[in-house]
Design a protein around this motif. Structure first.
Motif, PDB file in Angstrom:
ATOM      1  N   SER A  65       1.215  -0.911   0.100  1.00 13.25           N
ATOM      2  CA  SER A  65       0.158  -0.348   0.333  1.00 13.25           C
ATOM      3  C   SER A  65       1.264   1.124   0.112  1.00 13.25           C
ATOM      4  CB  SER A  65      -1.039  -0.074   1.106  1.00 13.25           C
ATOM      5  OG  SER A  65      -0.024   0.776   2.535  1.00 13.25           O
ATOM      6  N   ASP A  66       0.204   2.372  -0.935  1.00 12.76           N
ATOM      7  CA  ASP A  66       1.033   3.756  -0.225  1.00 12.76           C
ATOM      8  C   ASP A  66       1.715   3.999   1.190  1.00 12.76           C
ATOM      9  OD1 ASP A  66       0.478   3.504  -3.092  1.00 12.76           O
ATOM     10  OD2 ASP A  66      -0.813   5.458  -2.487  1.00 12.76           O
ATOM     11  N   GLN A  67       0.748   3.947   1.423  1.00 15.12           N
ATOM     12  CA  GLN A  67       1.156   4.156   2.886  1.00 15.12           C
ATOM     13  C   GLN A  67       2.503   3.486   3.719  1.00 15.12           C
ATOM     14  OE1 GLN A  67      -1.857   3.342   1.840  1.00 15.12           O
ATOM     15  NE2 GLN A  67      -3.212   4.898   2.692  1.00 15.12           N
ATOM     16  N   HIS A  70       5.479   4.215   1.730  1.00 14.22           N
ATOM     17  CA  HIS A  70       5.858   5.567   2.831  1.00 14.22           C
ATOM     18  C   HIS A  70       6.608   5.055   3.621  1.00 14.22           C
ATOM     19  CE1 HIS A  70       6.358  10.558   3.094  1.00 14.22           C
ATOM     20  NE2 HIS A  70       6.115   9.825   4.186  1.00 14.22           N
ATOM     21  N   SER A 107       4.835  10.314  -2.397  1.00 13.50           N
ATOM     22  CA  SER A 107       4.235  10.250  -1.626  1.00 13.50           C
ATOM     23  C   SER A 107       3.031  11.030  -1.643  1.00 13.50           C
ATOM     24  CB  SER A 107       4.370   9.558  -0.206  1.00 13.50           C
ATOM     25  OG  SER A 107       5.438   8.337  -0.007  1.00 13.50           O
ATOM     26  N   LYS A 110       0.625  10.529  -4.608  1.00 12.10           N
ATOM     27  CA  LYS A 110       0.112   9.324  -5.235  1.00 12.10           C
ATOM     28  C   LYS A 110      -0.863   9.937  -4.472  1.00 12.10           C
ATOM     29  CE  LYS A 110       2.891   6.588  -3.854  1.00 12.10           C
ATOM     30  NZ  LYS A 110       3.904   4.692  -3.140  1.00 12.10           N
ATOM     31  N   LEU A 112      -1.769  11.055  -0.700  1.00 10.73           N
ATOM     32  CA  LEU A 112      -1.618  10.767   0.624  1.00 10.73           C
ATOM     33  C   LEU A 112      -1.386  12.370   1.561  1.00 10.73           C
ATOM     34  CD1 LEU A 112       1.080   7.874   1.557  1.00 10.73           C
ATOM     35  CD2 LEU A 112      -1.628   8.111   1.180  1.00 10.73           C
ATOM     36  N   CYS A 117       2.777  12.706   5.088  1.00 14.24           N
ATOM     37  CA  CYS A 117       4.749  11.761   4.691  1.00 14.24           C
ATOM     38  C   CYS A 117       5.139  12.725   4.913  1.00 14.24           C
ATOM     39  CB  CYS A 117       4.538  12.770   3.344  1.00 14.24           C
ATOM     40  SG  CYS A 117       2.571  11.759   2.198  1.00 14.24           S
ATOM     41  N   TYR A 151       7.592   4.371 -11.020  1.00 15.65           N
ATOM     42  CA  TYR A 151       7.498   5.778 -10.366  1.00 15.65           C
ATOM     43  C   TYR A 151       8.194   6.814 -11.976  1.00 15.65           C
ATOM     44  CZ  TYR A 151       6.363   5.194  -5.401  1.00 15.65           C
ATOM     45  OH  TYR A 151       6.018   4.782  -4.308  1.00 15.65           O
TER      46      TYR A 151
END
Length: 210
Positions: A65-67, A70, A107, A110, A112, A117, A151
């Motif tokens: 996941s993005d979280q 990060h 991040s 994306k 967030l 962040c 990316y």
């Protein structure tokens, strides 16, 4: 951190394929040729256990996941910060190829939350100098090996570019030395400008934290 006989902390940031890693290597070699003690750190450091997870993610051989990714990027910086601090205290100039600013820029691109962040990296060492190598995403896309990692696409890089503009504004307001250089010129010209900035770093004051 005491300022007595310490080394400097220099961060070089940039979009993907901006020539950042090449300039970090040239800077290290130039400073060494002047008799300075220098250590280069690349983030993410893909050799650590956390770094290997990040590497797999960036090469799109794993999904997170993005979280989570990060937080892993931030943890990768934290696991090396004691070593960086020790080097600086012993008079070594530390050059960082990417740092917390990349974490925020990518991040947030994306979707967030901006402040969220920033939060995992609060307490990391505050650099003496941050240099952002600016190159248009369209120019970067024409460089070799572009697109090999997650990316590396123009749409994403444009969002990251905008976020670095915001980062420069915010951190400059906090009196951080954050300088943008045009990286589309010759390798030698960019290096000369970087050296001029690095030569002006003031190590008479103690390092603070982000």
């Amino acid at each position: 951190m005491s300022a007595q006989n310490r080394g400097s902390l220099v961060v070089i940031e940039g979009l993907d394929r901006s020539g950042k890693s090449t300039q970090c290597q040239i800077l290290m070699e130039k400073l060494q040729s002047k008799g300075k003690k220098v250590q280069l750190y690349k983030f993410p450091d893909r050799t650590t256990a956390i770094g290997k997870k990040i590497d797999a993610y960036l090469k799109e051989t794993s999904q997170l996941s993005d979280q989570v990714i990060h937080l892993l990027f931030s943890a990768n910086r934290w696991e090396l910060i004691e070593d960086i601090q020790s080097k600086i205290q012993s008079g070594v100039t530390c050059i960082l190829d990417r740092y917390a600013f990349s974490g925020i820029a990518f991040s947030a691109a994306k979707g967030l939350n901006w402040e969220w962040c920033k939060s995992p990296d609060r307490g990391l060492l505050r650099p003496d100098l941050v240099i952002f190598l600016h190159i248009s995403p369209e120019v970067a896309a024409k460089r070799g090996q572009y697109g090999e990692e997650r990316y590396e696409n123009i749409e994403m890089q444009k969002k990251v570019e905008k976020n670095f503009e915001r980062i420069e504004r915010e951190y400059t307001e906090e009196s951080l030395s954050f300088i943008t250089l045009d990286a589309s010129t010759s390798l030698e010209t960019v290096h000369s400008r970087i050296m001029n900035l690095v030569d002006q770093v003031d190590v008479s004051k103690a390092l603070e934290t982000l």
